[in-house]
Design an enzyme around this catalytic site. Structure first.
Site, PDB file in Angstrom:
ATOM      1  N   ASP A 292       1.650  -1.383   0.289  1.00  0.00           N
ATOM      2  CA  ASP A 292       0.249  -1.091   0.031  1.00  0.00           C
ATOM      3  C   ASP A 292      -0.513  -0.799   1.312  1.00  0.00           C
ATOM      4  OD1 ASP A 292      -1.921  -0.800  -1.556  1.00  0.00           O
ATOM      5  OD2 ASP A 292      -2.134  -2.916  -2.073  1.00  0.00           O
TER       6      ASP A 292
ATOM      7  N   LYS B  14      -7.729   9.707  -8.747  1.00  0.00           N
ATOM      8  CA  LYS B  14      -6.458   9.385  -8.091  1.00  0.00           C
ATOM      9  C   LYS B  14      -5.407  10.452  -8.310  1.00  0.00           C
ATOM     10  CE  LYS B  14      -4.845   6.728 -12.059  1.00  0.00           C
ATOM     11  NZ  LYS B  14      -4.030   5.614 -12.535  1.00  0.00           N
TER      12      LYS B  14
ATOM     13  N   CYS C 239      -6.092  -5.555  -1.752  1.00  0.00           N
ATOM     14  CA  CYS C 239      -7.207  -4.956  -1.026  1.00  0.00           C
ATOM     15  C   CYS C 239      -8.171  -5.946  -0.384  1.00  0.00           C
ATOM     16  CB  CYS C 239      -7.975  -3.985  -1.915  1.00  0.00           C
ATOM     17  SG  CYS C 239      -7.893  -4.341  -3.658  1.00  0.00           S
TER      18      CYS C 239
ATOM     19  N   ARG D  60       0.922 -10.183 -11.521  1.00  0.00           N
ATOM     20  CA  ARG D  60       0.077  -9.694 -12.613  1.00  0.00           C
ATOM     21  C   ARG D  60       0.625 -10.219 -13.917  1.00  0.00           C
ATOM     22  NH1 ARG D  60      -0.803  -3.362 -10.807  1.00  0.00           N
ATOM     23  NH2 ARG D  60      -1.573  -3.847  -8.716  1.00  0.00           N
TER      24      ARG D  60
ATOM     25  N   HIS E 148      -6.955   3.684  -1.495  1.00  0.00           N
ATOM     26  CA  HIS E 148      -5.847   2.767  -1.764  1.00  0.00           C
ATOM     27  C   HIS E 148      -4.643   3.681  -1.892  1.00  0.00           C
ATOM     28  CE1 HIS E 148      -8.406  -0.416  -3.864  1.00  0.00           C
ATOM     29  NE2 HIS E 148      -9.181   0.629  -3.934  1.00  0.00           N
TER      30      HIS E 148
ATOM     31  N   HIS F  56      -4.606   0.387   2.776  1.00  0.00           N
ATOM     32  CA  HIS F  56      -6.001   0.747   2.543  1.00  0.00           C
ATOM     33  C   HIS F  56      -6.504   1.452   3.775  1.00  0.00           C
ATOM     34  CE1 HIS F  56      -5.180  -2.357  -0.442  1.00  0.00           C
ATOM     35  NE2 HIS F  56      -5.953  -1.593  -1.202  1.00  0.00           N
TER      36      HIS F  56
ATOM     37  N   GLN G  49       4.201  -4.604  -3.143  1.00  0.00           N
ATOM     38  CA  GLN G  49       3.792  -3.206  -2.985  1.00  0.00           C
ATOM     39  C   GLN G  49       3.822  -2.820  -1.520  1.00  0.00           C
ATOM     40  OE1 GLN G  49      -0.132  -3.834  -4.838  1.00  0.00           O
ATOM     41  NE2 GLN G  49       0.431  -2.165  -6.198  1.00  0.00           N
TER      42      GLN G  49
END
Length: 646
Positions: free
Chosen positions: A385, A466, A336, A365, A512, A387, A383
RNA sequence: GCCGGCGUAGCUCAGUGGUAGAGCAGCUGAUUCGUAAUCAGCAGGCCAUGGGUUCAAAUCCCUUCGCCGGCUCCA
C-alpha cells in the site's frame, strides 16, 4: 425492377435480387459462400430471427454460431430449452430470468425444493428430447398490458414483475412447444440448432441480485456450436481445477488454513513464506528506487481516529474493535491513517512534495463468511500500500508514474490484465471540479500510454474516482489487484496542508494505490498463473541435488553448501531411493532444476542438471550452474532480481 | 450473511444403523540402483464439534465450527 422483387446487399458488397417476402434464412442460403452455420441475421444492422421475412431492399448479414453474437444467441436459446424442460418436469416451478453469460448461460427458477444432481441429469435428458424434436421457435408480439395478463394467468409472478418494470408498449415472446417466454430475441429457428450443451451446476441466487429478495435456484450450463468446442471447454475446466491454487498450495506445501485458527486466516508454510518474502523484498526495492519512503504503522488505532476518517461511519461493519484500558480501538482495515499522521507530523513545504509513503501493511476486514475463497478472499491480508500526497498540479505525473509501475511489474510476471476507470457515484463528496480534474487525470494517464480501458459509470469510491486493474485467473475469473484511487476527503478531514510558493497554506491531494494489491490474493493468482511451476527467481526451492547412491552423499553435501554460498536455494535429497523416484518427486514439486550426482559427477567434481521441462544439460561445475541461474533470474525480471534477493 | 452440498488416517477417498478400510505419504529393515514410483514389515483415526433419537450412531435429527459451488459484497 419488378415490384415483386427486392434488392439484397450482402456484407461483402455483392447484390442479388430476391422475391419480396422471402425469409432471411433463404437469402443467406442462396448467398452464402462459406459453410457458415447461421443462427440469426442482421437486416440493415438490426438483429433478427432467421425466419424473418424481408419486404424491402436491405443489407443482409448472417450471424454465425461461432461469432461472439451467434454464440450468445445459441446459448440464450439453450437457456430457453432448459427452462422448457424444467417446466415439463416441474410444472410448479416459476421461471425468472435466463441470459447468456461469458462462458454459457443460466436460468433462475423458483421451486419448492432445490435441484439435485439427479434433477440436472433428468433435465438434460428432457432437453435432448426437445432438441431431437426440432421444435420451431416462434416469435410473437403483444401489447405489454396483454402480456402482463397472460403471465398473471400462468402464475409467472417474476415475468409479471419484469413486464411491470418495462416501458415499451409492446413486447416480444418466443414459443417452442407449449413453452412461452418473454424475450427480446433473436433466437435460433428451431431447437435442433443446439448441437452441444451441458448443464454445469446449480446454486442459489437472489431474484434480481438483491439479497432482500427471494432466493431462487439457478442452473448454470453451457452450449457450443459443436461437440468439439464443448469438449474443449470441459477440458479447460478440468485443467483449471488442476491448477487451482488451493489444491496446489496443499500439494506444494505452501500454505494452509485451519478451522482451529479461524476462517480466512492464512498460515504460510516455509515454502509459501519464502515466496512471500521474495515478493516483499522485490517490492521494497522497487518502491525505494521510485522515490517511495518505507513506513510502518500500528495495527490498532483508537476508534476516535476511525470516526474522524469516516471509516467508522462508512466501513464499521467490516471492522474489528477491541478495548484497551477502557479505550476503544479499531483493528485497521486500511493503512491510510498512520500515513496521514506521518505527513502531519511536521510542517510540509511544496518543496517536499510529492511525498510517497509505502507500507507492506497488514489489515483485517470482516468479510462475510460465504465470500471467503482460498487466498483470493481472506480476512487478514497484507497490502503493498502507498499513499501519495502531492500538489494538484502534480496529480497527472504521479498517476502516470504509478501506471508505469503497474505495467512494468505485470510485465515481469507475465500477466494478462484489464483496466477500468470508475467514475463518480450517486453518493459521493467533493466538488464537481475536483472530480473532473481527477477523472481526467486518470483517463489522460491511460490514454497517454495507449492503454485500453473501460469506464464504469458511478462505480467510484465515495471519496474519489479510481483505476482498477483486473488480472485473469486460470478459470478466466477477474480479480482486482492493482488499484489507483484519488481521494479528496482524507486530506480535508485531517486538515493536511503544505506551504506553497506564495507562503500560504494549501491542501494536498492524495492518491491511494496498490500494485500487487493484497499479497495473499496476488500469490493465489500467481500460483494458478504458473500452475505452481514458479520461475527460478520466485521458486522457493530452485534446485534439488539428487544422489544416485549413498556413495555420493558427502560430495553432494559439499555441492549444496557451495551453491548456498552463491545464493542458490538448493535442497539435498540423499534418501536411499532410486534416482527415478527422486526425480519424479522433484518433478511433482515443480522444482526448476534437479542436479544429478552419481559417480561420474563426483569424479569430475561437477553436477549434471536436468531442467523441469525434461531437458538434460551437460555436466558443469556448481559455480557455472549458479551463473546460469543468476542469468535466468535477471532475464525474467528485466534485470531486477538476481540470486541474492533473500 | 443467504441457498445448496460436504467434513472418515498427513493426502486422496471407500464405508448409509451392528467390532473403522484402501492407496499414497510416514517409520523400520532389506536393496546401493543413472533421469517420473524397488521390495517387505510396522504404525497411524474421540469418523470436525457439542447435544439428541436408539439396545446399538461414522451412518438418523438438531447446534456450532470449517470447507466447496453460487448470490450479495470486495484487495
Amino acid at each position: 425492377m419488378n415490384s415483386q422483387e427486392i434488392q439484397v446487399t450482402f456484407s461483402d458488397g455483392r447484390q442479388q435480387a430476391f422475391p419480396r417476402g422471402i425469409s432471411v434464412q433463404e437469402i443467406l442460403k442462396a448467398g452464402q459462400k462459406s459453410k457458415a452455420n447461421f443462427v440469426a441475421a442482421r437486416i440493415d444492422g438490426q438483429m433478427v430471427d432467421l425466419v424473418r421475412r424481408v419486404e424491402t431492399d436491405a443489407v443482409v448479414e448472417g450471424i454465425s454460431s461461432d461469432s461472439g453474437e451467434g454464440l450468445e444467441i445459441l446459448r440464450h436459446s439453450t437457456a430457453h430449452i432448459m427452462a422448457q424442460a424444467v417446466k415439463m418436469l416441474f410444472p410448479e416451478a416459476k421461471v425468472a430470468i435466463g441470459p447468456a453469460i461469458e462462458n454459457g448461460f443460466y436460468y433462475d427458477f423458483d421451486v419448492d425444493r432445490p435441484f439435485t444432481q439427479e434433477d440436472l441429469e433428468r433435465i438434460e435428458a428432457k432437453m435432448k428430447e426437445i432438441i431431437a424434436a426440432r421444435q420451431a421457435v416462434q416469435r410473437r408480439e403483444m401489447a405489454r398490458e396483454e402480456a402482463i395478463r397472460f403471465f398473471q394467468e400462468q402464475g409467472e409472478q417474476y415475468k409479471v414483475e419484469l413486464l411491470e418494470s418495462f416501458e415499451d408498449p409492446t413486447v416480444s415472446f418466443y414459443q417452442q412447444g407449449d413453452f412461452v417466454d418473454l424475450c427480446r430475441g433473436p433466437h435460433i429457428p428451431d431447437t435442433g440448432f443446439v448441437k452441444a450443451f451441458k448443464l454445469i451446476s446449480v446454486a442459489g441466487a437472489y431474484w434480481r441480485g438483491d439479497e432482500h429478495n427471494a432466493m431462487l435456484q439457478r442452473i448454470y450450463g453451457t452450449a457450443f456450436p459443436d461437440r468439439d468446442g464443448l469438449k474443449k471447454y470441459l477440458n479447460f475446466l478440468a485443467e483449471a481445477q488442476k491448477r487451482d491454487h488451493r489444491r496446489l498450495g496443499k500439494e506444494l506445501d505452501l500454505f494452509s488454513f485451519s478451522d482451529e485458527i479461524g476462517a480466512g486466516m492464512v498460515i504460510y508454510h516455509p515454502k509459501g513464506a519464502l515466496i512471500r518474502h521474495i515478493l516483499e523484498t522485490f517490492e521494497k526495492k522497487e518502491h525505494l528506487r521510485r522515490g517511495y519512503h518505507l513506513v510502518v504503522g500500528p495495527t490498532l488505532l483508537k476508534t476516535d481516529l476511525w470516526k474522524r476518517s469516516g471509516h467508522f461511519d462508512n466501513y464499521r461493519e467490516n471492522m474489528y474493535f477491541t478495548e484497551i484500558d477502557e479505550q476503544s480501538y479499531g483493528v485497521k482495515p486500511m493503512n491510510c491513517l498512520s500515513h496521514m499522521l506521518i505527513y502531519r507530523s511536521k510542517i510540509r513545504s511544496y518543496r517536499d512534495l510529492p511525498l510517497r509513503y509505502f507500507e507492506l501493511g497488514t489489515v483485517h476486514r470482516h468479510e462475510k463468511s460465504g465470500v471467503l475463497h482460498g487466498l483470493l478472499r481472506v480476512r487478514q491480508f497484507t497490502q503493498d500500500d502507498a499513499h501519495i500526497l502531492c500538489m494538484p498540479e502534480q496529480l497527472n505525473r504521479e498517476i502516470q508514474n504509478i501506471i508505469d509501475f503497474v505495467i512494468e511489474v505485470m510485465g515481469i510476471f507475465g500477466f494478462e490484465y484489464e483496466m477500468e476507470i470508475s467514475t463518480r457515484p450517486q453518493k459521493s463528496i467533493g466538488t464537481d471540479e475536483d472530480w473532473d480534474r481527477a477523472t481526467d487525470a486518470l483517463i489522460g494517464a491511460l490514454e497517454g500510454k495507449g492503454i485500453p480501458y473501460e469506464i464504469c459509470q458511478g462505480e467510484g469510491a465515495f471519496y474519489g474516482p479510481k483505476i482498477d486493474v483486473k488480472l485473469k485467473d486460470a478459470l478466466d475469473r477477474r480479480w482486482q489487484c492493482a488499484t489507483i484511487q484519488c481521494d479528496f476527503t482524507l486530506p480535508e478531514r485531517f486538515d493536511l496542508s503544505y506551504i506553497g510558493v506564495d507562503g500560504n497554506r494549501h491542501r494536498p491531494v492524495m492518491l491511494h494505490r496498490v500494485i500487487l494489491g493484497a499479497i495473499e490474493r496476488f500469490l493465489g493468482v500467481l500460483i494458478e498463473h504458473y500452475a505452481g511451476a514458479f520461475p527460478v527467481w520466485l521458486a522457493p526451492v530452485q534446485a534439488v541435488a539428487v544422489t544416485v547412491t549413498d556413495a555420493q552423499v558427502e560430495f553432494a553435501g559439499k555441492v549444496c553448501d557451495a551453491l548456498r554460498d552463491l545464493g542458490v536455494r538448493v535442497d539435498l535429497d540423499d534418501r536411499n531411493e532410486k534416482l527415478g523416484y527422486k526425480i519424479r518427486e522433484a518433478q511433482l514439486q515443480k522444482v526448476p532444476y534437479m542436479l544429478v550426482i552419481g559417480d561420474r559427477e563426483v569424479a569430475a567434481e561437477g553436477i549434471c542438471p536436468r531442467r523441469r521441462d525434461g531437458v538434460q544439460m551437460e555436466l558443469m561445475s556448481a559455480q557455472d550452474f549458479a551463473v546460469l541461474l543468476e542469468k535466468e533470474c535477471r532475464e525474467s525480471t528485466k534485470g531486477r532480481v538476481g540470486l541474492n534477493i533473500i
